[in-house]
Design a protein around this motif. Sequence first.
Motif, PDB file in Angstrom:
ATOM      1  N   ASP A  16      -4.984 -37.565  10.346  1.00  0.00           N
ATOM      2  CA  ASP A  16      -4.573 -38.876  10.859  1.00  0.00           C
ATOM      3  C   ASP A  16      -5.772 -39.811  10.144  1.00  0.00           C
ATOM      4  O   ASP A  16      -6.598 -39.336  11.237  1.00  0.00           O
ATOM      5  N   VAL A  60      -0.309 -36.381  14.669  1.00  0.00           N
ATOM      6  CA  VAL A  60       1.356 -36.330  14.095  1.00  0.00           C
ATOM      7  C   VAL A  60       0.521 -37.212  12.607  1.00  0.00           C
ATOM      8  O   VAL A  60      -0.750 -38.068  12.756  1.00  0.00           O
ATOM      9  N   ALA A  61       1.315 -37.072  11.693  1.00  0.00           N
ATOM     10  CA  ALA A  61       0.766 -37.696  10.598  1.00  0.00           C
ATOM     11  C   ALA A  61       0.742 -39.695  10.109  1.00  0.00           C
ATOM     12  O   ALA A  61       2.223 -39.580  11.364  1.00  0.00           O
ATOM     13  N   HIS A  64       5.100 -40.432   9.856  1.00  0.00           N
ATOM     14  CA  HIS A  64       6.018 -39.773  10.749  1.00  0.00           C
ATOM     15  C   HIS A  64       7.128 -40.400  10.910  1.00  0.00           C
ATOM     16  O   HIS A  64       7.670 -40.775  11.223  1.00  0.00           O
ATOM     17  N   GLN A  98       9.050 -42.243   8.634  1.00  0.00           N
ATOM     18  CA  GLN A  98      10.214 -41.389   8.309  1.00  0.00           C
ATOM     19  C   GLN A  98      11.675 -41.340   9.200  1.00  0.00           C
ATOM     20  O   GLN A  98      12.704 -41.123   8.279  1.00  0.00           O
ATOM     21  N   MET A  99      11.115 -41.038  10.338  1.00  0.00           N
ATOM     22  CA  MET A  99      12.264 -41.292  11.676  1.00  0.00           C
ATOM     23  C   MET A  99      12.843 -42.201  11.720  1.00  0.00           C
ATOM     24  O   MET A  99      14.022 -42.890  11.659  1.00  0.00           O
ATOM     25  N   LYS A 153      12.450 -32.557  13.816  1.00  0.00           N
ATOM     26  CA  LYS A 153      11.384 -33.453  12.514  1.00  0.00           C
ATOM     27  C   LYS A 153       9.780 -33.940  13.721  1.00  0.00           C
ATOM     28  O   LYS A 153       9.411 -33.924  13.637  1.00  0.00           O
ATOM     29  N   GLU A 154      11.236 -34.685  14.993  1.00  0.00           N
ATOM     30  CA  GLU A 154      10.077 -35.074  15.910  1.00  0.00           C
ATOM     31  C   GLU A 154       8.964 -33.975  16.599  1.00  0.00           C
ATOM     32  O   GLU A 154       8.657 -33.990  16.910  1.00  0.00           O
ATOM     33  N   ASN A 183       7.969 -31.707  15.303  1.00  0.00           N
ATOM     34  CA  ASN A 183       7.544 -30.982  14.862  1.00  0.00           C
ATOM     35  C   ASN A 183       6.822 -31.868  14.346  1.00  0.00           C
ATOM     36  O   ASN A 183       5.906 -31.146  13.608  1.00  0.00           O
ATOM     37  N   LYS A 184       6.491 -33.257  15.330  1.00  0.00           N
ATOM     38  CA  LYS A 184       5.245 -34.038  14.303  1.00  0.00           C
ATOM     39  C   LYS A 184       3.670 -33.622  14.512  1.00  0.00           C
ATOM     40  O   LYS A 184       3.107 -34.302  13.614  1.00  0.00           O
ATOM     41  N   GLU A 185       3.283 -33.249  15.381  1.00  0.00           N
ATOM     42  CA  GLU A 185       2.337 -32.346  15.775  1.00  0.00           C
ATOM     43  C   GLU A 185       2.147 -31.179  15.646  1.00  0.00           C
ATOM     44  O   GLU A 185       0.867 -30.561  15.935  1.00  0.00           O
TER      45      GLU A 185
END
Length: 928
Positions: free
Chosen positions: A60, A720-721, A724, A727-728, A871-872, A874-876
């Motif tokens: 990032d 974290v991208a 992210h 998107q969330m 998704k949350e 998998n953020k890392e």
Amino acid sequence: MSSSDDEIPLSRKMNGSNGVRAPVSAKTIPKSVDAALDKANPSKDHVQPGISIRNGPMEDHDHHMPDVNGVEINGSTSKRKSRGSLAKPSYAEAESSDEDNQPLSKRQRTSAQKAGDIAESDSDDVPLVSKSHIRRPPRASPAQIGGLSDSDAPIEQKLVAEKEKIQKKAAKEAVAIRKEEKKAASTPAKRKAKVKDEDGKGPDAAKAQKKSAPKIAGSKKVNGVKKEDLSDDDVPLSKKSTSSKTSKKVKAEASTPVKKGSKGKEAKKEESADAEEDEEEEYRWWEDPAKGDGTKKWDTLQHQGVIFPPPYEPLPKNVKMLYDGKPISMHPDAEEVATFFGSMLNSTHNVENPTFQRNFFKDFQDILKKTGGAKDNSGEKVAIKDFAKCDFRPIYDYYAAQREAKKALPAAEKKKLKAEKDAVEAPYMYCTWDGRKQKVGNFRVEPPGLFRGRGEHPKTGTVKTRVMPEQITINIGKEAKVPPPPEGHKWKEVRHDQEGTWLAMWQENVNGNYKYVMLAANSDVKGQSDYKKFEKARELKKHIDRIRADYQKGLRAALTSDRQKATAVYLIDQFALRAGNEKGEDEADTVGCCSLKFEHVTLREPNTVIFDFLGKDSIRFYDEVKVDPQVFKNLKLFKKPPKEEGDEIFDRLTTSALNKHLSNYMTGLTAKVFRTYNASYTMATLLKDMKSTGTANEKVKDYNDANREVAILCNHKRTVAAGHAGQMEKLSERIKGVRYQQWRIKQMMLDIDPKLKKKKGAEYFELPQDLDEEWIHEHQAYLVDEQKSKITKKFEKDNEKLRAEGEREMKAKELEEKLEPARELEKKFKKENKTKKVEAEGKGPTIEKMEAKLTQLDQRLANMSLQAEDKENNKEVALGTSKINYIDPRLTVVFSKKFNVPIEKFFSKTLREKFDWAIKSVDEKWEF
């Protein structure tokens, strides 16, 4: 084995920054030094390693990160690509690497940092990233560990316990495998008896059956075990015999389906011949034990060569580069180089990089000198001396307009252009390899441009010259027709190298690297390469306990070289560090374990190690880990004064020496096999104990939880991208939208039957607290705009279709009529807001219909909430990277079949083609 000073590479003896002889660790370590270290750091508690306090490569680039060792390091997101040789070209098989398996869309991203837009690129080169755009990976939260978050124990302790449990299981399994092998090798009589008991044919029949089965090239054993003593799960698929009557029958049925009503042998023969002509029988290479064992990769090879990029088209006369505010003219060759820079002005992190500018301007001036220089409108020569006076904006604006014009083309025109392009490329897309049609991966020669490089590459901005046919070597079969070069040109060389899997190669001018045209990822050759990689990791199961026991013992070795070797293997195994290679002065300063320098490792008492360096592809690797006390003491010793910044930590160890040491345990074992083994074995262990139930989406989440746990336990995490949070937020808005829809339906139910409020309770019909009036008005406006947008887009698409068919287009008035439903919706919302009442919608609305809609929305809401949670969590974690590169794809297939989840939920179409061998070769009972 000891190392003398003479055996230490020169680069390890000399400090590259000033040429002064660098301090080298003593050949041996006296017991008194060990005793002093023990006294200084008396901790003797066992520490199970491999758990990061912070995890992973730096990917990032949005926040500044303070330096750790007084040195700030660049990081960048890059397309993964192995470096080529800098010396003479190698015609041997190019080794399959992890990065070759990565999806193309993930390999490279060029971005205009100020605008924040990200665009994919086909270039082999990777953009630089500003030093100020880096941050540390956050700590793993309990929720992100999936199943490990249930108990009250601290998350770190649970992770340590889980990893220790898996490693103990691995050690027991390794001992059991070797014991079984030893037992099998020492009791041949029992094996014969076993064969007789199982098939009732006796030893003679067994011999005959063995004789008729395909032979395994090079060895009578499979991974050290005689074939007949291994279960189906233990034998590598390439070693399994396909001679059984059952497999022959299945294969025959698959290749020659029986027509209804066909009778007799003649009908069957005709049908078989027809089937052979209509469709080539599937080649199940993983069941062919003779393939891939030797160095010869093919017998016959035919292909059409490569496609060259189109020649440069000069700019229109009214589009010119400006120098000191005045337009200038130049030779097309020099103008082309100017367009390289001008067309990429939106990539600010490149064009604003001083090194990029300096290298480009030097090459630009060189080409100007060769081609007669630049002239103004009056024909007078203009000396281009100051980069700051160069204005490439007119060039950028021209190409930007060209791109927009291309986007605006009618669908029919785009379709036509694509068809023409496909027709030109069609002959190059496939080759014939041993009589079988195989897809070619990269048959296009890279166009000229500016080298971007990775990290702080010293050659970034250098001009990549146009590749000519005279630079290209073709590899093809002796009997095959050599593809003709472009008219007026000839190939550099034509070879018939049956040990190589490349079709063409050339040397690029910037770094002297060799570029190869290879088969596509879904080809047999690439599939075999993947298969061998995972089989190699599978074989490591038998030796992992001895390796770990040996390096634990070696951590206290008297010889420094042995102690460094043991410490390096420990770090590679437990923390997934790459081995690393030494770099030349013109390469980015990326490192691995063996090439770690003083400033890359910070020690914090009592046993925390902080790694901070540019790893593979110049992605910054920052990791805080707890290590075994002895490892901590060793690193302290390896950093002992007079060593300072720039000095090597493992100065008596090289990557080649380390891999040579590892090969003593197992043929072909190298440092990178540990990453694949640890990820696959951990995943296999988790899947074996998994009980996945519920919907397909819930099962996919279970798989992702296991994949996430693998990433954490094996240190394959990322930061974290950047997108992210956005998107969330969008997903959260969608969830709120569904809940608002539910509320409206409940209000409609009250409109049909007001008594329901008393029956179900007032609370059932209340508006959710987070859906306030302001949000509702915004959401209603969004729904109206969305409907208008859909109607307008459909209208434009229909008109485009009418134009293409030569029919009359619809007028704007018709669009206004079509937009009426959106206006009606807007009026409805205004009325609802005013009256605070929602009227029932639809034909014959009933309570039952409304309740059915609520049930559907409940399921939709559950799926979206599950998606948001996944998704949350998998953020890392780069689940795709682990799944594609490190976890044996057969394990994913096992999960799919065991829990009846479509494989499409895990593998995209591209990956299903790539891992076709895995999908077709195992069932739910297969074990890693």
